[in-house]
Design a protein around this motif. Structure first.
Motif, PDB file in Angstrom:
ATOM      1  N   VAL A 120      49.683  48.825  25.919  1.00 49.59           N
ATOM      2  CA  VAL A 120      48.852  49.428  26.956  1.00 49.59           C
ATOM      3  C   VAL A 120      48.102  48.316  27.671  1.00 49.59           C
ATOM      4  CG1 VAL A 120      46.955  51.030  27.447  1.00 49.59           C
ATOM      5  CG2 VAL A 120      48.546  51.504  25.552  1.00 49.59           C
ATOM      6  N   VAL A 121      48.208  48.277  28.988  1.00 48.77           N
ATOM      7  CA  VAL A 121      47.396  47.383  29.808  1.00 48.77           C
ATOM      8  C   VAL A 121      46.410  48.265  30.555  1.00 48.77           C
ATOM      9  CG1 VAL A 121      47.363  45.719  31.701  1.00 48.77           C
ATOM     10  CG2 VAL A 121      49.237  45.690  30.034  1.00 48.77           C
ATOM     11  N   SER A 122      45.128  47.984  30.355  1.00 50.41           N
ATOM     12  CA  SER A 122      44.107  48.856  30.939  1.00 50.41           C
ATOM     13  C   SER A 122      43.120  48.048  31.757  1.00 50.41           C
ATOM     14  CB  SER A 122      43.381  49.625  29.830  1.00 50.41           C
ATOM     15  OG  SER A 122      42.608  50.675  30.373  1.00 50.41           O
ATOM     16  N   LEU A 123      43.123  48.314  33.043  1.00 56.50           N
ATOM     17  CA  LEU A 123      42.174  47.693  33.968  1.00 56.50           C
ATOM     18  C   LEU A 123      40.985  48.641  34.032  1.00 56.50           C
ATOM     19  CD1 LEU A 123      41.667  45.397  35.970  1.00 56.50           C
ATOM     20  CD2 LEU A 123      43.036  46.637  37.643  1.00 56.50           C
ATOM     21  N   GLU A 156      39.392  42.381  32.031  1.00 58.34           N
ATOM     22  CA  GLU A 156      37.980  42.350  32.408  1.00 58.34           C
ATOM     23  C   GLU A 156      37.723  41.271  33.450  1.00 58.34           C
ATOM     24  OE1 GLU A 156      34.984  43.107  29.273  1.00 58.34           O
ATOM     25  OE2 GLU A 156      36.536  42.381  27.898  1.00 58.34           O
ATOM     26  N   ARG A 157      36.594  41.394  34.111  1.00 53.94           N
ATOM     27  CA  ARG A 157      36.159  40.344  35.028  1.00 53.94           C
ATOM     28  C   ARG A 157      35.807  39.086  34.236  1.00 53.94           C
ATOM     29  NH1 ARG A 157      33.579  44.956  36.771  1.00 53.94           N
ATOM     30  NH2 ARG A 157      33.912  45.588  38.944  1.00 53.94           N
ATOM     31  N   PRO A 158      36.202  37.913  34.705  1.00 52.91           N
ATOM     32  CA  PRO A 158      35.744  36.691  34.045  1.00 52.91           C
ATOM     33  C   PRO A 158      34.222  36.609  34.092  1.00 52.91           C
ATOM     34  CG  PRO A 158      37.561  36.212  35.558  1.00 52.91           C
ATOM     35  CD  PRO A 158      37.141  37.634  35.812  1.00 52.91           C
ATOM     36  N   GLY A 159      33.641  36.120  33.036  1.00 55.37           N
ATOM     37  CA  GLY A 159      32.182  36.006  32.992  1.00 55.37           C
ATOM     38  C   GLY A 159      31.542  37.208  32.340  1.00 55.37           C
ATOM     39  N   PRO A 160      31.012  38.142  33.130  1.00 52.27           N
ATOM     40  CA  PRO A 160      30.296  39.278  32.520  1.00 52.27           C
ATOM     41  C   PRO A 160      31.201  40.307  31.872  1.00 52.27           C
ATOM     42  CG  PRO A 160      30.361  39.502  34.913  1.00 52.27           C
ATOM     43  CD  PRO A 160      30.899  38.140  34.595  1.00 52.27           C
ATOM     44  N   GLY A 161      32.455  40.407  32.330  1.00 47.70           N
ATOM     45  CA  GLY A 161      33.361  41.400  31.787  1.00 47.70           C
ATOM     46  C   GLY A 161      32.995  42.810  32.227  1.00 47.70           C
ATOM     47  N   ASP A 162      33.431  43.768  31.460  1.00 48.26           N
ATOM     48  CA  ASP A 162      33.143  45.182  31.696  1.00 48.26           C
ATOM     49  C   ASP A 162      31.622  45.365  31.756  1.00 48.26           C
ATOM     50  OD1 ASP A 162      32.748  47.949  31.446  1.00 48.26           O
ATOM     51  OD2 ASP A 162      34.297  48.200  29.921  1.00 48.26           O
ATOM     52  N   PHE A 163      31.128  45.992  32.831  1.00 49.70           N
ATOM     53  CA  PHE A 163      29.674  46.127  32.965  1.00 49.70           C
ATOM     54  C   PHE A 163      29.064  46.996  31.868  1.00 49.70           C
ATOM     55  CE2 PHE A 163      31.405  49.142  36.243  1.00 49.70           C
ATOM     56  CZ  PHE A 163      31.010  50.340  35.666  1.00 49.70           C
ATOM     57  N   CYS A 164      29.881  47.765  31.162  1.00 50.32           N
ATOM     58  CA  CYS A 164      29.396  48.556  30.033  1.00 50.32           C
ATOM     59  C   CYS A 164      28.870  47.667  28.908  1.00 50.32           C
ATOM     60  CB  CYS A 164      30.514  49.456  29.532  1.00 50.32           C
ATOM     61  SG  CYS A 164      30.106  50.499  28.133  1.00 50.32           S
ATOM     62  N   ARG A 165      29.285  46.417  28.891  1.00 53.31           N
ATOM     63  CA  ARG A 165      28.788  45.486  27.873  1.00 53.31           C
ATOM     64  C   ARG A 165      27.267  45.333  27.940  1.00 53.31           C
ATOM     65  NH1 ARG A 165      32.353  41.960  25.258  1.00 53.31           N
ATOM     66  NH2 ARG A 165      34.543  42.093  25.905  1.00 53.31           N
ATOM     67  N   LYS A 189      40.890  46.118  20.483  1.00 52.79           N
ATOM     68  CA  LYS A 189      41.534  45.729  21.738  1.00 52.79           C
ATOM     69  C   LYS A 189      41.575  44.205  21.871  1.00 52.79           C
ATOM     70  CE  LYS A 189      39.838  49.837  24.197  1.00 52.79           C
ATOM     71  NZ  LYS A 189      39.101  50.344  25.380  1.00 52.79           N
ATOM     72  N   GLU A 190      42.434  43.743  22.777  1.00 52.54           N
ATOM     73  CA  GLU A 190      42.452  42.344  23.179  1.00 52.54           C
ATOM     74  C   GLU A 190      41.843  42.253  24.577  1.00 52.54           C
ATOM     75  OE1 GLU A 190      46.434  40.595  22.676  1.00 52.54           O
ATOM     76  OE2 GLU A 190      46.885  42.332  21.415  1.00 52.54           O
ATOM     77  N   SER A 191      40.981  41.269  24.790  1.00 53.02           N
ATOM     78  CA  SER A 191      40.337  41.109  26.094  1.00 53.02           C
ATOM     79  C   SER A 191      40.993  39.969  26.858  1.00 53.02           C
ATOM     80  CB  SER A 191      38.851  40.827  25.933  1.00 53.02           C
ATOM     81  OG  SER A 191      38.270  40.507  27.190  1.00 53.02           O
ATOM     82  N   LEU A 192      41.454  40.288  28.064  1.00 55.62           N
ATOM     83  CA  LEU A 192      42.042  39.308  28.979  1.00 55.62           C
ATOM     84  C   LEU A 192      41.165  39.268  30.220  1.00 55.62           C
ATOM     85  CD1 LEU A 192      44.417  37.452  29.853  1.00 55.62           C
ATOM     86  CD2 LEU A 192      45.551  39.513  30.740  1.00 55.62           C
ATOM     87  N   ALA A 193      40.473  38.164  30.412  1.00 54.96           N
ATOM     88  CA  ALA A 193      39.558  38.034  31.550  1.00 54.96           C
ATOM     89  C   ALA A 193      40.249  37.279  32.680  1.00 54.96           C
ATOM     90  CB  ALA A 193      38.288  37.306  31.120  1.00 54.96           C
ATOM     91  N   ILE A 194      40.585  38.007  33.736  1.00 51.78           N
ATOM     92  CA  ILE A 194      41.231  37.402  34.904  1.00 51.78           C
ATOM     93  C   ILE A 194      40.682  38.036  36.175  1.00 51.78           C
ATOM     94  CG2 ILE A 194      43.409  36.781  33.762  1.00 51.78           C
ATOM     95  CD1 ILE A 194      44.652  39.339  34.911  1.00 51.78           C
ATOM     96  N   ASP A 195      40.733  37.275  37.248  1.00 55.47           N
ATOM     97  CA  ASP A 195      40.370  37.786  38.567  1.00 55.47           C
ATOM     98  C   ASP A 195      41.639  38.314  39.213  1.00 55.47           C
ATOM     99  OD1 ASP A 195      39.598  38.318  41.134  1.00 55.47           O
ATOM    100  OD2 ASP A 195      38.900  36.294  41.594  1.00 55.47           O
ATOM    101  N   ILE A 196      41.803  39.619  39.221  1.00 55.68           N
ATOM    102  CA  ILE A 196      43.063  40.200  39.705  1.00 55.68           C
ATOM    103  C   ILE A 196      43.245  40.021  41.202  1.00 55.68           C
ATOM    104  CG2 ILE A 196      43.224  41.876  37.839  1.00 55.68           C
ATOM    105  CD1 ILE A 196      42.203  44.001  39.830  1.00 55.68           C
ATOM    106  N   VAL A 217      34.475  38.789  25.781  1.00 52.43           N
ATOM    107  CA  VAL A 217      35.096  38.685  27.108  1.00 52.43           C
ATOM    108  C   VAL A 217      36.104  37.533  27.094  1.00 52.43           C
ATOM    109  CG1 VAL A 217      34.738  38.302  29.571  1.00 52.43           C
ATOM    110  CG2 VAL A 217      33.001  39.506  28.238  1.00 52.43           C
ATOM    111  N   GLY A 218      37.360  37.856  27.417  1.00 49.98           N
ATOM    112  CA  GLY A 218      38.385  36.816  27.506  1.00 49.98           C
ATOM    113  C   GLY A 218      38.775  36.192  26.192  1.00 49.98           C
TER     114      GLY A 218
END
Length: 388
Positions: free
Chosen positions: A15-18, A42-51, A71-78, A371-372
């Protein structure tokens, strides 16, 4: 994954979940619980704002811990060339893709479910939105409480004097479960036909289904379902009752058999069952306040435990009015080992087992990711380097 991971029902599903916030992460966590590999983008840096909703669990958000274990966290700027390259390498390997970006964002990036299904005919892709596609609200941002307002949840929740929101993220939870339902149906369909599925879930549509009972009641009677605080809106007796020791207990009557058992065994007044004011549920609703007084007069000489024992003897469903602290100490939780610990970047944190019990199978209870945290491993798996 440890133990029986290879035997879990969703083992081998990627599963890939944005995802961000609650609804989509909750759905993907349920998939992870039962063996799916979930790569959270997730967004690089802060990640999911729910954090950052709070920092009460060793510095982590209680809501993030709830929805993101295993889960595995992949932080990239899509939106960047490098980030899109990673995503383009990852998507062909995905069985499921879930996204809950802001309205219109997925379409602009070519990541909406329909576009992905055209490109990857076997994929199961879900678009999660606030109000669904089409209609005047389709581009409106949405959060749990706001959708509760729009769907009339507050109108039926609270006291006669004042509406109240549901204390849980009930809209997000409903949506997460419908996403999960759609993914599982689509996986079953693909198993039979080989075809992928593009589908949509929205917060508004999800809570609309849950609002069916008050909506049907209102349409049929021409009046709103009344707000009754902790009492049931259409069944009596059903709700809180004061007891002689100052405690509050709850019980509910569902049918005539239970009503008669209440009168005979609990209240010691078998004749009350046929009282013209109380013999049917509509009559009991009309005379609810008088019935409440009658019951509490009987309970005035008893303790809460004594009343609960009488209710159990009469096979009438009942409950303590517990605080959250009392719930955390609940003997049923601990007798069945439902409280567990999972790892996190900030050390061990509390977690509950998934709601399903499958004899012989233990669900995954793996760490909550940083994150990441898995960037290097995932990029290496894809044959990419951090800077490529």
């Amino acid at each position: 994954m440890e133990g029986n991971g290879a035997e879990l029902p969703l083992s081998g599903v990627t599963v890939v979940s944005l995802e961000q916030a609650i609804a989509a992460p909750l759905a993907s966590r349920h998939l992870a619980d039962w063996g799916a590999r979930v790569i959270k983008i997730e967004r690089p840096g802060p990640g999911d704002f729910c954090r950052d909703y709070d920092h009460v669990m060793n510095g982590m958000s209680s809501q993030f811990v709830w929805t993101n274990r295993s889960k595995e966290s992949l932080a990239i700027d899509i939106k960047s060339e490098a980030g899109r390259k990673v995503l383009d390498a990852l998507l062909p390997q995905a069985d499921v893709f879930i996204q809950n970006l802001a309205p219109g964002a997925a379409e602009r990036l070519g990541l909406d479910a329909a576009a992905l299904l055209r490109k990857y005919p076997g994929i199961i892709a879900c678009d999660v939105s606030g109000y669904g596609s089409g209609g005047p609200y389709s581009d409106k941002k949405a959060y749990d409480l706001l959708v509760q307002c729009e769907a009339g949840v507050l109108a039926v929740n609270g006291t006669e004097a004042e509406p109240a929101k549901v204390g849980l993220s009930v809209v997000d939870i409903a949506t997460g479960m419908y996403i999960l339902n759609g993914v599982l149906m689509a996986l079953y369909r693909r198993e039979r036909t080989g075809k992928g599925t593009a589908f949509q879930a929205s917060l508004f549509d999800s809570i609309t289904d849950w609002m069916s009972y008050p909506a049907f009641y209102t349409r049929s009677t021409g009046r709103p379902l009344p707000r009754t605080g902790a009492r049931h809106a259409t069944i009596a007796p059903y709700g809180p009752f004061q007891v002689g020791d100052g405690s509050t207990i709850f019980f509910g009557i569902q049918n005539d058999r239970e009503w008669r058992a209440l009168c005979r065994i609990v209240l010691g007044d078998e004749g009350l069952a046929d009282d013209p004011s109380f013999r049917t549920n509509p009559l009991r609703m009309q005379n609810r306040d008088a019935l409440q007084v009658h019951i509490e007069q009987r309970f005035a000489s008893l303790t809460g435990d004594e009343v609960l024992r009488l209710l159990d003897a009469a096979s009438i469903a009942n409950a303590h009015l517990n605080s959250v602290e009392a719930f955390l100490a609940h003997e049923q939780l601990h007798a069945r080992s439902r409280v567990q610990t999972v790892g996190s970047p900030c050390g061990p944190v509390m977690s509950f087992l998934p709601a399903l019990t499958i004899p012989g199978l233990a669900p995954r209870m793996d760490p909550v990711p940083d994150v990441g945290e898995h960037n290097d491993a995932i990029l290496a798996e894809l044959g990419l380097t951090k800077g490529s």
